[in-house]
Design an enzyme around this catalytic site. Structure first.
Site, short mmCIF file in Angstrom:
data_model
loop_
_atom_site.label_atom_id
_atom_site.label_comp_id
_atom_site.label_asym_id
_atom_site.label_seq_id
_atom_site.Cartn_x
_atom_site.Cartn_y
_atom_site.Cartn_z
N ASP A 34 45.82 -29.82 20.83
CA ASP A 34 47.25 -30.52 21.01
C ASP A 34 47.31 -31.00 22.21
O ASP A 34 47.94 -30.44 23.16
CB ASP A 34 47.95 -29.08 20.84
CG ASP A 34 49.38 -29.69 20.62
OD1 ASP A 34 49.80 -30.81 20.50
OD2 ASP A 34 50.45 -28.80 20.89
N PHE A 35 46.53 -32.10 22.80
CA PHE A 35 47.03 -32.84 24.02
C PHE A 35 47.92 -33.80 23.88
O PHE A 35 48.23 -34.67 23.35
CB PHE A 35 45.56 -33.51 24.33
CG PHE A 35 44.61 -32.67 24.93
CD1 PHE A 35 44.49 -31.51 24.45
CD2 PHE A 35 43.73 -33.06 26.00
CE1 PHE A 35 43.16 -30.65 25.01
CE2 PHE A 35 42.89 -32.05 26.62
CZ PHE A 35 42.70 -31.01 26.26
N GLU A 36 49.08 -33.56 24.82
CA GLU A 36 50.30 -34.32 24.64
C GLU A 36 50.47 -34.68 26.08
O GLU A 36 50.19 -34.23 27.00
CB GLU A 36 51.37 -33.69 23.99
CG GLU A 36 51.19 -33.14 22.51
CD GLU A 36 52.11 -32.59 21.84
OE1 GLU A 36 53.54 -33.18 21.82
OE2 GLU A 36 51.92 -31.51 21.30
N ASN A 37 51.33 -35.90 26.28
CA ASN A 37 52.11 -36.34 27.60
C ASN A 37 50.83 -36.62 28.55
O ASN A 37 50.63 -36.08 29.68
CB ASN A 37 52.95 -35.02 28.26
CG ASN A 37 53.65 -35.72 29.22
OD1 ASN A 37 54.00 -36.85 29.22
ND2 ASN A 37 53.97 -34.88 30.25
N ASN A 42 46.95 -28.88 26.49
CA ASN A 42 46.69 -29.47 27.87
C ASN A 42 47.87 -29.23 29.02
O ASN A 42 48.04 -29.52 30.06
CB ASN A 42 46.36 -31.06 28.02
CG ASN A 42 47.61 -31.81 27.54
OD1 ASN A 42 48.34 -31.15 26.62
ND2 ASN A 42 47.82 -32.97 27.94
#
Length: 457
Positions: free
Chosen positions: A246-249, A207
């Protein structure tokens, strides 16, 4: 309405059209309505006219500006999607890699070498290949994920395969926005080689770690539906193992929206025999956008696996030196996660890197050190590694021009200790960040084969 969901997605492939070094051998096609079509064997693969792929009654084919597309409506989806596939020019004609695309297209074949005859038939209903269940008690079936950011894993090397398990490569193809726009990077040659070597491929989609853009996406059902439809169609056509998200923050207020998106994505993927995995951090109440953004328990209802990013215990911005991934830190945090997620749905991600911290404590800066570069560091500094029993890692401390440097080494002994946490907590498998950082022999040494390089101090 047909969507041009993957026209540019695959435009960056290295093979457009593919050119092979071997001379093609003409073969006879046998099957309903196939006697008038040509076919060839070349480099161990069979090539047929694109229309042959329609005989499985799953796909249609179409051309647009000298590009070849298949039209497909995956199970569980209502819209017909258009996915570009590569072709190869042979004797003035355009042919597709039938060996690669036959099964996704609903076809099976038998080749009789003496007769040079390729018999093609539709896969019978109910004869769908049964997927082997991954059993963590059987080391040969445990999922092993190697993140391969740049499609650079050498298929002939056999390095990763020296570790017992079900080997899954995860190249980074771009963000959900790239999937929307058709700008993901791809490589058909990579996919084909992986398949030929018995390796699965599970692309990573991220993202961009941007809070505001992700929040906007999580509130737009139309965009989500488009991304989900695209992912499913591309996954079916190219026979992907599934996807790694890989969705982060993310804003913790969007936690439930992310779970809802993953739930919607999981349904068509599962219906089309693909896996869905989500990367998660360890639980940290003091880190809202990097940890509290996940409802790990709710995600486990939709994801086949949640992959623990078992690193950055001491972050890049830390003013004090510390381990990137100590045994004690993981040993403390894994039980917190297994209280939220069934252990058989957790994969432990381990680092092939560490960080060199420099300066006075409280004012330190850091830089990344790949595991493969640690030996040269040892030779250059002549520093003596010192074993830290709690972290189960060696530390290296030295001074250059009066400046203090300290690093917690990541090598086979440290990684082997962390691998033992799998059996301790009955976790599903392992993941490694990332290919290109490791030493060539680390996989076999993690399982106790070979000699250790670093002598305990």
């Amino acid at each position: 309405m047909i969507k041009k969901v993957a026209a540019a997605l695959l435009a960056m492939m290295a093979l457009w059209p593919a050119v092979s070094a071997a001379s093609p051998v003409t073969v006879k096609l046998k099957g309903d309505g196939l006697k008038d079509f040509s076919a060839y064997e070349m480099d161990g693969s069979f090539y047929t006219a694109p229309v042959v792929l329609t005989k499985g009654n799953r796909w249609k084919v179409t051309w647009d500006s000298d590009k070849l597309y298949v039209l497909v409506t995956p199970k569980g989806m209502t819209s017909e999607e258009r996915v570009e596939i590569p072709y190869t020019e042979i004797n003035g004609g355009k042919y597709v890699d039938f060996s690669y695309f036959s099964e996704p297209a609903g076809l099976t074949y038998i080749y009789k070498d003496k007769k040079k005859e390729l018999s093609v038939q539709k896969i019978k209903s109910g004869k769908v290949r049964k997927e082997k269940k991954e059993n963590t008690m059987d080391l040969s079936r445990r999922p092993l994920v190697l993140w391969d950011v740049n499609f650079s894993y050498p298929m002939e090397s056999g390095g990763f395969e020296n570790l017992s398990g079900n080997h899954i490569l995860s190249p980074s193809i771009g963000s959900y926005e790239d999937m929307e726009k058709g700008t993901c990077k791809w490589n058909f040659s990579y996919l084909k080689q992986a398949k030929d070597h018995g390796l699965s491929v599970m692309p990573l989609i991220h993202n961009d770690f941007e809070v505001k853009k992700t929040a906007s996406f999580m509130r737009d059902q139309k965009r989500q539906d488009h991304v989900i439809s695209t992912m499913t169609a591309v996954g079916e056509v190219y026979g992907l193992y599934g996807y790694n998200m890989d969705f982060e923050n993310m804003d913790p207020k969007d936690r439930d929206l992310y779970t809802s998106f993953m739930g919607k994505l999981s349904r068509p993927l599962h219906e089309n025999s693909m896996k869905l995995t989500a990367d998660i951090t360890v639980y940290n109440a003091g880190s809202p956008t990097w940890s509290l953004c996940y409802d790990r328990e709710a995600l486990s209802a939709y994801c086949d696996y949640e992959i623990i990013m078992g690193y950055d215990e001491t972050p890049r911005t830390s003013k004090y030196a510390g381990s990137v991934s100590s045994y004690s830190w993981l040993d403390k945090n894994i039980p917190i996660l297994t209280a939220m997620v069934p252990p058989e749905k957790l994969i432990l991600g381990l680092p092939f890197y560490t960080r060199i911290y420099s300066g006075n404590p409280g004012y330190m800066t850091s830089k990344t050190l790949a595991m493969k570069d640690e030996d040269s560091l040892l030779r250059r500094t002549h520093a003596k590694p010192v074993w830290q029993p709690d972290a189960r890692q060696y530390t290296l401390t030295w001074r250059e021009r009066g400046i203090l440097h300290r690093v917690y080494l990541e090598e086979e002994k440290s990684l082997s200790a962390k691998v033992q946490l799998l059996s301790r907590y009955n976790l599903a498998g392992l993941a490694f960040w990332r290919h290109g950082f490791e030493t060539s022999d680390v996989y076999e040494k993690m399982e106790g084969k070979g000699e250790k390089k670093v002598a305990e101090g």
